[in-house]
Design a protein around this motif. Structure first.
Motif, mmCIF file in Angstrom:
data_model
loop_
_atom_site.group_PDB
_atom_site.id
_atom_site.type_symbol
_atom_site.label_atom_id
_atom_site.label_comp_id
_atom_site.label_asym_id
_atom_site.label_seq_id
_atom_site.Cartn_x
_atom_site.Cartn_y
_atom_site.Cartn_z
ATOM 1 N N GLU A 77 26.499 114.670 21.910
ATOM 2 C CA GLU A 77 26.719 115.122 20.636
ATOM 3 C C GLU A 77 25.732 114.951 19.471
ATOM 4 O OE1 GLU A 77 30.600 114.689 22.897
ATOM 5 O OE2 GLU A 77 28.670 113.563 22.596
ATOM 6 N N THR A 130 33.327 110.905 22.280
ATOM 7 C CA THR A 130 32.324 111.583 22.544
ATOM 8 C C THR A 130 32.203 111.790 24.298
ATOM 9 O OG1 THR A 130 30.956 109.814 23.026
ATOM 10 C CG2 THR A 130 30.474 111.080 20.857
ATOM 11 N N MET A 169 34.806 121.290 21.490
ATOM 12 C CA MET A 169 34.813 120.017 20.526
ATOM 13 C C MET A 169 35.776 119.587 19.876
ATOM 14 S SD MET A 169 30.721 120.804 19.125
ATOM 15 C CE MET A 169 30.384 119.054 18.387
ATOM 16 N N ARG A 195 38.753 118.263 22.052
ATOM 17 C CA ARG A 195 38.358 116.889 22.564
ATOM 18 C C ARG A 195 38.409 115.915 21.290
ATOM 19 N NH1 ARG A 195 37.895 112.916 26.128
ATOM 20 N NH2 ARG A 195 36.158 111.568 25.444
ATOM 21 N N GLY A 216 33.909 117.524 24.577
ATOM 22 C CA GLY A 216 33.086 117.539 23.275
ATOM 23 C C GLY A 216 31.506 117.675 23.753
ATOM 24 N N ALA A 217 31.237 116.953 24.539
ATOM 25 C CA ALA A 217 29.753 117.059 24.901
ATOM 26 C C ALA A 217 29.644 118.493 25.474
ATOM 27 C CB ALA A 217 29.355 115.994 25.828
ATOM 28 N N LEU A 276 33.544 113.089 16.494
ATOM 29 C CA LEU A 276 33.585 112.903 17.800
ATOM 30 C C LEU A 276 32.831 111.531 18.150
ATOM 31 C CD1 LEU A 276 33.118 116.130 19.840
ATOM 32 C CD2 LEU A 276 34.909 114.877 19.782
ATOM 33 N N ALA A 277 31.817 111.423 17.410
ATOM 34 C CA ALA A 277 30.755 109.983 17.377
ATOM 35 C C ALA A 277 31.706 108.873 16.427
ATOM 36 C CB ALA A 277 29.608 110.196 16.776
ATOM 37 N N ALA A 314 30.645 116.980 15.605
ATOM 38 C CA ALA A 314 29.839 116.078 16.173
ATOM 39 C C ALA A 314 29.986 114.397 15.732
ATOM 40 C CB ALA A 314 28.394 116.618 16.300
ATOM 41 N N PRO A 336 25.112 109.452 22.219
ATOM 42 C CA PRO A 336 25.935 110.274 22.891
ATOM 43 C C PRO A 336 25.280 111.694 22.363
ATOM 44 C CG PRO A 336 26.988 109.595 20.846
ATOM 45 C CD PRO A 336 25.929 108.918 20.993
#
Length: 132
Positions: free
Chosen positions: A7, A83, A127, A130, A87-88, A77-78, A74, A5
């Motif tokens: 991120e 993601t 981010m 998200r 967030g991205a 989110l992953a 980051a 992703p």
């Protein structure tokens, strides 16, 4: 091979940003204080006093203030599978703003530099939104 992703790709590239900022600060300090100082234990209160070396140090310090939040967001989110989307967008905004911020600080550009810093903080906020 699995596609990463955005991120996580930016997380990898953010390490490059960190290394560049560290190397630049180190080179400017060494240019001012000499190789002997840099190679030594740096005991005492001797620090670079020139404008450029000082700005490089402060820009690096500023980067290090927001970098842990970027790393945490980051990775979160992953791991959470969230993601993409905001967030991205936030990760990209933080990353681009950090690239732009450093030269603005080095060249002593007021106001615009502060706006770019705000943009990077907004990226972190996106981010976080998200994630939550």
């Amino acid at each position: 091979m699995t596609t990463l992703p955005l991120e996580l790709i930016l997380l990898g590239w953010s390490v490059v940003l960190l290394v560049v900022a560290l190397m630049l600060q180190g080179q400017l300090a060494t240019r001012e204080l000499g190789v002997k100082w840099n190679a030594g234990p740096r005991d005492g209160d001797r620090h670079p006093t020139g404008a450029l070396a000082g700005r490089a140090q402060r820009a690096l310090d500023n980067f290090k203030e927001s970098y842990p939040a970027f790393i945490a967001l980051a990775l979160a989110l992953a791991v959470s599978g969230r993601t993409g989307g905001l967030g991205a967008t936030g990760a990209l905004l933080w990353f681009v703003a950090r690239i732009v911020y450093h030269p603005l600080y080095l060249f002593g550009v007021p106001y615009v530099r502060s706006l770019v810093w705000v943009a990077s903080m907004f990226g972190l906020l996106l981010m976080l939104i998200r994630l939550l």
